[in-house]
Design an enzyme around this catalytic site. Structure first.
Site, PDB file in Angstrom:
ATOM      1  N   ALA A 271     -18.977  -2.202  -4.026  1.00 44.50           N
ATOM      2  CA  ALA A 271     -18.526  -2.926  -2.838  1.00 44.50           C
ATOM      3  C   ALA A 271     -18.338  -1.909  -1.719  1.00 44.50           C
ATOM      4  O   ALA A 271     -17.532  -0.986  -1.845  1.00 44.50           O
ATOM      5  CB  ALA A 271     -17.228  -3.671  -3.116  1.00 44.50           C
TER       6      ALA A 271
ATOM      7  N   ASP B 111       0.878  -1.158   0.000  1.00 43.68           N
ATOM      8  CA  ASP B 111       0.000   0.000   0.000  1.00 43.68           C
ATOM      9  C   ASP B 111       0.919   1.212   0.000  1.00 43.68           C
ATOM     10  O   ASP B 111       2.144   1.077   0.038  1.00 43.68           O
ATOM     11  CB  ASP B 111      -0.927  -0.007   1.230  1.00 43.68           C
TER      12      ASP B 111
ATOM     13  N   ASP C 197       4.425   2.142  -4.403  1.00 41.69           N
ATOM     14  CA  ASP C 197       3.709   3.040  -5.306  1.00 41.69           C
ATOM     15  C   ASP C 197       3.804   2.421  -6.694  1.00 41.69           C
ATOM     16  O   ASP C 197       4.902   2.308  -7.260  1.00 41.69           O
ATOM     17  CB  ASP C 197       4.363   4.420  -5.267  1.00 41.69           C
ATOM     18  N   VAL C 198       2.675   2.005  -7.261  1.00 40.02           N
ATOM     19  CA  VAL C 198       2.703   1.276  -8.533  1.00 40.02           C
ATOM     20  C   VAL C 198       3.062   2.158  -9.716  1.00 40.02           C
ATOM     21  O   VAL C 198       3.182   1.661 -10.841  1.00 40.02           O
ATOM     22  CB  VAL C 198       1.360   0.549  -8.792  1.00 40.02           C
TER      23      VAL C 198
ATOM     24  N   ASN D  43      -4.673  -4.793  -7.397  1.00 36.78           N
ATOM     25  CA  ASN D  43      -5.845  -4.136  -6.851  1.00 36.78           C
ATOM     26  C   ASN D  43      -5.709  -2.616  -6.790  1.00 36.78           C
ATOM     27  O   ASN D  43      -6.692  -1.914  -6.599  1.00 36.78           O
ATOM     28  CB  ASN D  43      -6.107  -4.686  -5.437  1.00 36.78           C
TER      29      ASN D  43
ATOM     30  N   LYS E  41     -10.410   1.818 -16.258  1.00 36.86           N
ATOM     31  CA  LYS E  41     -10.915   0.471 -15.983  1.00 36.86           C
ATOM     32  C   LYS E  41     -11.247  -0.290 -17.262  1.00 36.86           C
ATOM     33  O   LYS E  41     -11.054  -1.514 -17.330  1.00 36.86           O
ATOM     34  CB  LYS E  41     -12.136   0.551 -15.063  1.00 36.86           C
TER      35      LYS E  41
ATOM     36  N   TYR F 166     -11.717   7.546 -14.759  1.00 32.96           N
ATOM     37  CA  TYR F 166     -11.754   6.243 -14.089  1.00 32.96           C
ATOM     38  C   TYR F 166     -12.332   5.172 -15.021  1.00 32.96           C
ATOM     39  O   TYR F 166     -11.814   4.047 -15.087  1.00 32.96           O
ATOM     40  CB  TYR F 166     -12.592   6.360 -12.820  1.00 32.96           C
TER      41      TYR F 166
END
Length: 260
Positions: free
Chosen positions: A201, A48, A76-77, A102, A172, A168
């Site tokens: 969710a 994270d 950090d991706v 994720n 996605k 977003y």
């Protein structure tokens, strides 16, 4: 409608080394970390960008499942070096068998006011970050001759329009296309790549950044008239990571009760 009872583990990931990005906190990532441990994973390495949440999550999971089965690392991706360091941690347990991507970032802005920075930040974390992790994990799996599995987190918003979500939704939808194409590139090596596409969710962070009015509207679209619990999405991710889905690759599985 009431939430169903939590499903017990059945060792679907027995002996596997699992890596999960954005795995601290209370959302889908945290649920899939816990679910992987409950399903018998030999070790789960999770990342994270929030150090305190990571440390708290590691302490809780280590007490419950054993310190030798959990490892956390800030990652950090958007940074290749940090992605590599994250997977180095998985190598300490013998190498990654299952990569759960994720990490993602949302936000709300009309296309009329959206800045280049808002657009680029969401795309870099949500889409390009997923690409970086697929590439890094895939390279290691191929080098090790490992028939690994990669599971990405997409969203129904990649299929369905929603006001203020152009960045977003584009990210996605890109994750879905990336999943399909990466699956073809990695299939000759016996590596599977699939994605889940959740609708709604519920978790504390979502409640904090989303108005009650919008949450009520989104919930009303669901056939069960409730949001999914994060663990219900995690269950599908675990299924895709397990040998029960051995012939699935390049698929995007909708975890949704929305009307078509």
């Amino acid at each position: 409608m009431t939430v169903p009872e939590y499903v017990a583990g059945h060792d679907l990931l027995a002996g596997k080394v699992v890596a999960v990005t954005a795995g601290a906190g209370a959302g889908i990532g945290a649920s899939v970390v816990r679910r992987a441990l409950e399903e018998g994973a030999r070790a789960v390495v999770f990342s994270d960008t929030h150090e305190r949440r990571l440390a708290e999550a590691e302490a809780t999971l280590a007490e419950e499942f054993g310190a030798d089965r959990v490892r956390q690392l800030v990652c950090d991706v958007t940074d290749d070096a940090q992605v590599a360091a994250f997977l180095d941690a998985a190598d300490d347990f013998g190498g990654v068998d299952v990569m759960i991507n994720n990490a993602g970032l949302g936000g709300t802005a009309s296309i009329l006011e959206m800045t280049d920075d808002q657009w680029s930040t969401v795309l870099d974390i949500t889409l390009t970050g997923t690409f970086r992790c697929i590439r890094a994990a895939g390279q290691r799996m191929v080098a090790a001759g490992r028939r690994g599995v990669i599971v990405n987190n997409a969203s129904v918003i990649g299929w369905r329009a929603q006001e203020g979500q152009a960045h977003y939704a584009a990210a996605k939808a890109g994750v879905m296309a990336l999943t399909r194409c990466a699956a073809m590139d990695l299939a000759p090596h016996g590596i599977r790549v699939n994605a889940v596409s959740p609708s709604l969710a519920m978790h504390p962070f979502l409640a904090k950044v989303t108005s009650d009015e919008l949450l009520d509207e989104l919930t009303s679209r669901e056939a069960f008239k409730r949001a999914a619990e994060p663990w219900e999405v995690a269950n599908v991710m675990v299924f895709l990571a397990s040998d029960y889905s051995s012939y699935l690759t390049g698929e995007v599985v909708s975890v949704s009760s929305q009307h078509a």
